[in-house]
Design an enzyme around this catalytic site. Sequence first.
Site, mmCIF file in Angstrom:
data_model
loop_
_atom_site.group_PDB
_atom_site.id
_atom_site.type_symbol
_atom_site.label_atom_id
_atom_site.label_comp_id
_atom_site.label_asym_id
_atom_site.label_seq_id
_atom_site.Cartn_x
_atom_site.Cartn_y
_atom_site.Cartn_z
ATOM 1 C CE LYS A 227 20.988 50.700 35.118
ATOM 2 N NZ LYS A 227 21.853 51.392 36.119
ATOM 3 C CB SER B 269 15.490 55.112 39.036
ATOM 4 O OG SER B 269 14.898 53.847 38.935
ATOM 5 C CG HIS C 122 12.514 48.446 37.512
ATOM 6 N ND1 HIS C 122 12.591 49.805 37.377
ATOM 7 C CD2 HIS C 122 13.440 48.103 38.445
ATOM 8 C CE1 HIS C 122 13.509 50.281 38.193
ATOM 9 N NE2 HIS C 122 14.054 49.281 38.839
ATOM 10 C CG LEU D 217 8.467 49.894 39.266
ATOM 11 C CD1 LEU D 217 7.286 48.923 39.193
ATOM 12 C CD2 LEU D 217 9.708 49.171 39.772
ATOM 13 N N GLY E 9 18.925 42.509 37.049
ATOM 14 C CA GLY E 9 19.303 43.094 35.765
ATOM 15 C C GLY E 9 20.813 43.134 35.585
ATOM 16 C CD GLN F 105 22.057 44.792 42.946
ATOM 17 O OE1 GLN F 105 22.146 45.686 43.768
ATOM 18 N NE2 GLN F 105 21.053 44.744 42.088
#
Length: 280
Positions: free
Chosen positions: A149, A186, A37, A33, A147, A153
């Site tokens: 970003k 990440s 997140h 995270l 999110g 999705q």
Amino acid sequence: MKTISSIEEMQFFSTESKHKNLSIAFVPTMGFLHEGHLSLIENAKKYADIVVVSIFVNSKQFAENEDFGSYPRDLKRDSELCEDKKVDILFIPEVDEMYPNDFSSTVKVSGIDNHLCGISRPDHFEGVTIVVAKLFNIVRPDTVIFGQKDYQQCLIVQKMIKDLNFPINLIISPIIREVDGLAKSSRNKYLNEDQRKQATSIYRSLCFAEKQMKEDLGDIDKIYKEITNLLKSNDAEIDYVEFKNAEDLSPFKHGNKHILLAIAVRFGTTRLIDNIIIEV
Ligand code: PAF
């Protein structure tokens, strides 16, 4: 905070919460995270009585040649961060329970997956939708936070929610950035020092395009050329730089109210994505 790893226990908790008239907001993650997140978790609190965060590195959304094996994992740190953020339930399901040997179902949302990341990562979104559908059935959230970003999705999950009648409200949370504009991810940890500096060219490209689009909407080709030059001069290998209608990812047309500029590039072996929605 309570940590649950059994699917049955998670479902039992959700059913009990419904009986008590308590609403659930859900943040699905693959762990490791970061502040991106944490902002989703903060946002989740505004929408429900109970916040559930899941951590599951989902093998099905990684291709053979991708980084499933080396994807960063740090459950202890993640758990402490969730505790600090006053998450109610941390759900960490076991691989064997999520995907037993005889697992054979798929969920495919056709159409929106034929663009952008769906081209360079052909089975990726099918991997995302199957795990998200399972998590929805296990956690039974009223609201789910994704999110911006991963904008494609978001649209795919939104379509799955509609097509499959999940009674869930999807909220898209803004992108959280480092001070120099690089979107938190990440995967940023894979960048070496030079690549980390070069990677700021992504956000610089997005800002440049936004400014130009607002001033000179007509000249997309010129903007495209400037951006790709900027990225290439920073050693970025371009996967895509695309202008789309933000509503449905159809090709950009003059008259679109919300334009998505989406970028995917590689610095060495690290693939980064970012985007901006430009209102015109
Ligand atoms: O965005 C992610 O981290 C993943 O795609 C998700 C939604 C947790 C599914 O594995």
